[in-house]
Design a protein around this motif. Structure first.
Motif, short mmCIF file in Angstrom:
data_model
loop_
_atom_site.label_atom_id
_atom_site.label_comp_id
_atom_site.label_asym_id
_atom_site.label_seq_id
_atom_site.Cartn_x
_atom_site.Cartn_y
_atom_site.Cartn_z
N ILE A 38 -9.13 -8.00 4.81
CA ILE A 38 -8.61 -9.22 4.21
C ILE A 38 -8.11 -10.18 5.29
N LEU B 1 -4.52 -11.75 -3.44
CA LEU B 1 -4.28 -10.42 -2.87
C LEU B 1 -4.21 -9.39 -4.00
N CYS B 2 -3.51 -9.74 -5.07
CA CYS B 2 -3.40 -8.83 -6.21
C CYS B 2 -4.78 -8.42 -6.71
N VAL C 7 -7.39 -0.58 2.57
CA VAL C 7 -7.16 -2.02 2.44
C VAL C 7 -6.37 -2.45 3.67
N SER D 151 2.96 -8.03 -6.50
CA SER D 151 1.68 -7.33 -6.28
C SER D 151 1.74 -5.91 -6.81
N GLU E 27 6.51 -11.28 -3.09
CA GLU E 27 5.08 -10.94 -3.11
C GLU E 27 4.87 -9.43 -3.29
N GLU F 163 0.82 -1.21 0.00
CA GLU F 163 0.00 0.00 0.00
C GLU F 163 0.86 1.26 0.00
N THR G 230 -0.55 -4.17 -9.90
CA THR G 230 -1.62 -3.22 -9.56
C THR G 230 -1.20 -1.76 -9.63
N ILE H 8 -6.38 -5.89 -4.37
CA ILE H 8 -5.74 -4.57 -4.48
C ILE H 8 -6.10 -3.90 -5.80
N ALA H 9 -6.14 -4.69 -6.86
CA ALA H 9 -6.50 -4.12 -8.16
C ALA H 9 -7.91 -3.53 -8.11
N GLY I 64 -2.83 -14.13 0.08
CA GLY I 64 -1.67 -13.53 -0.57
C GLY I 64 -1.67 -13.84 -2.05
N GLY I 65 -0.52 -13.65 -2.67
CA GLY I 65 -0.33 -14.00 -4.08
C GLY I 65 -1.37 -13.40 -5.00
#
Lengths: 420, 420
Positions: free
Chosen positions: B360, B369-370, B388, A268, A264, A153, A272, B373-374, B365-366
């Motif tokens: 969350i 998670l992406c 988030v 990530s 990660e 973030e 994004t 966030i997207a 993760g991985g």
């Protein structure tokens, strides 16, 4: 004593043209970070001298502006040392005050707590181009988030802000303090020389791997250890996937979560991000402050020589205030460097209001003046910026000055014309 | 020494809820004053001790935070007086730095120069409710405008700002230093007691005209002179048009332009004001600072006990820096009092963005998670504020905290659900 027109040594007056850019950038920063849930806070510019000199600030602690005790507490006659006459000082960064703030107010703050702080800091450094003794810092920090969601973030928020300010093609480099230590241990450096090794490693960008080798040897470190250490970096330079290479090489020396975490974060962020930039693993990244406990990262922008901001995880600083450790992670943006680049590149603030100047001949007063001002008030209500001023003797020069300030429309009001 | 969680005595941490209001008020101020053609500027917080102790600041000069000399310049062993060990201090107001700024940069500034400065100042006063040792001031000033157009614009800009912040029913009181002196001279007070007489007159609001009489007599002033002086004020209390009354009474003792100027300001402001307020002549208004040379004015808001800002004309301060006098006139708004009233009245910042929180589960993760966030990035792009965060163990408590921060919409993401 005569009054002195100049600002004090190393500090500067900010002229209207630069101030416009600063206000605009602060607006973009507050808006963008706000969208990520960061809330603005503020701390006093003055902190107790005990908090400022507790080794959290590294070399910055040598640069503190110290404030004299007042009233009965000051006893100059018996004073032998600085500590006898000062009780406080100007903050040299925003991190120490922020951690104090969090420690003081945690009960009233949500968890996780995402803070944005924009404020001046002071360091009595040797002044040089672009480096002042008072300058603005702009930090975001997250408290209470142990997972790497914090890093993701922070990096997204910072890069989104830079993107909105028009920067592109920059690079975010990331590393981890624990990895740095594992690589040093793997090579055979004893714990007590790690910090010194990292100071040299930090110069890789400038002096190259040969320069690093030379300096490590000059510092009296064993040739064999140095060779093993730099061999790691040479191999890393050839590997496509540096993280995977280190996972193999350092097996057993490093908690697997460190490299997994880095991977990660990198993936990530790449997936994004909201603008064009590179997210890269940089195993030679050091970052100076000793308080970092995990990830460290910085931003390099091609327009700048060096770094334009950075940060990392510092999970043990809150504990120094409260006795209870709280995960903490931050990212500081190089505010003054951004302003310098924008100013020097002739950046124009977008969406400026329409600007009109009313010039009124000397002697116009009473009802006539009221009518002119009423007209200005109407235009302002509709969103126009209106400067109402007396006409100077040299009207042409006055208009030239106003044009330089962005006034393009002029109306002139004379005594005679108004009487009709 | 242990680290101290508390801010230094008399200064305060600003919590997110207050900071929101401060940011909003600063935004309204910058926007409104901008429409009047005031441009933002900034000066360093630190000024040379010579500039700060040159009697421009009155009693505030006793409250300066002084900064210790550094390096070789500091010689504690031989130091006998404070002057030996300090070279600078924190500004106690924005006026002295602004005049230095104008003197230093006039060649690069337009004429007239209309400045807006918002910044912290520091005074080592006894702390009390609502009064802090670091506080924000917000000043507008006009340099190079000798006519009362300056006063009119300053008053209109300030009152328009207050109106936009929701204040109404307030009062702007105006007087003129030259009139104060003429009234004292008319009554027979010799020049050298004028300042002392004005200090007493300034208490009229609190102690009434009888209280003023008593104090003037107690101070050893002649009964006959005191009676003649207060008779003027008693008559003024009965007159419909105080200005006209004084024009008659003081004929020959005062340049006619002074009262004409006051009348013009009052009438122009009444005719062109953009919100409801009273514009009144107050012949007992004094204002403390000795640097005022002409008009003086202040704002009283019913919600506040006393004044909520003020200012006046100070045509001789630039000359102290440059040797050349330049007309100058300013208005300072009581920023901290405004914030206090808004905060205590439960003021809500308008136009807040929509606020969503994504929670969350730990372990997500991985790729999963992406995707979350997207999704957040998309919503942010469309203007929504999205927090988030990892779900805390006590999810209910976490949501309660977030609701208190204004988050009304929640989305929860679990490991299992995402695997499908």
């Amino acid at each position: 004593m005569a009054l002195n027109k100049k600002p004090i040594r190393g500090m500067k007056d900010i002229l209207p043209s630069e101030m416009q850019i600063r206000d605009y950038v602060i607006g973009v920063i507050k808006d963008t970070y706000g969208k990520f849930g960061f809330t603005s806070i503020d701390t006093p510019s003055v902190e107790s001298i005990a908090n400022l000199t507790n080794k959290q600030g590294g070399d910055n602690e040598k640069l503190i502006y110290k404030i004299l005790k007042r009233g009965e507490k000051l006893n100059l006659a018996d004073a032998a040392r600085e500590e006898d006459v000062v009780d406080s000082g100007l903050r040299y960064d925003l991190t120490v005050p922020l951690v104090r703030y969090y420690s003081n107010n945690a009960a009233q703050l949500p968890s996780p707590f995402k803070a944005l702080q924009i404020g001046n800091v002071w360091r009595a450094e040797q002044p040089q181009k672009g480096r002042y003794r008072q300058f603005m810092q702009c930090d975001i920090d997250i408290f209470g988030e142990p997972s790497n969601l914090a890093e993701i973030e922070l990096i997204l928020a910072t890069t989104t802000t830079l993107g909105r300010l028009g920067f592109k093609g920059f690079e975010v480099r990331i590393n981890d303090r624990r990895l740095l230590k594992a690589m040093a241990a793997y090579s055979g450096f004893p714990d007590e020389v790690h910090d010194s090794v990292f100071i040299t490693l930090d110069k890789m960008d400038k002096i190259g791997i040969e320069g690093v080798e030379e300096e490590l040897l000059k510092n009296g470190l064993e040739r064999e250890t140095v060779e093993k250490y730099l061999e790691l970096y040479r191999k890393l330079g050839q590997e496509q996937d540096g993280v995977a290479y280190l996972e193999r090489e350092l097996e057993g020396l490093l908690d697997t979560s460190v490299l997994e975490g880095l991977r990660e974060i990198i993936e990530s962020v790449r997936a994004t991000r909201s603008c064009e930039f590179e997210m890269v693993f940089d195993p030679a990244l050091v970052r100076g402050m000793s308080y970092y406990t995990g990830t460290i990262y910085e931003i390099a922008i091609p327009e700048f020589g060096g770094s334009c901001g950075g940060g990392g995880r510092y999970d043990r600083m809150v504990g120094k205030f409260t006795g209870n450790e709280v995960p903490a992670c931050g990212f500081s943006i190089g505010f003054e460097r951004i302003i310098m680049v924008l100013t020097e590149s002739g950046f124009q603030v977008p969406d400026k209001p329409r600007k009109k100047a009313y010039l009124i001949e000397k002697g116009v007063g009473g009802q006539a003046l009221c009518e002119i001002i009423a007209k200005a008030q109407e235009a302002r209500k509709e969103g126009t910026q209106v400067l109402v001023a007396r006409m100077n003797k040299n009207k042409k020069f006055q208009k030239g000055q106003l044009q330089a300030e962005g006034y393009e429309e002029f109306e002139e009001f004379y005594k005679e014309a108004l009487k009709n």
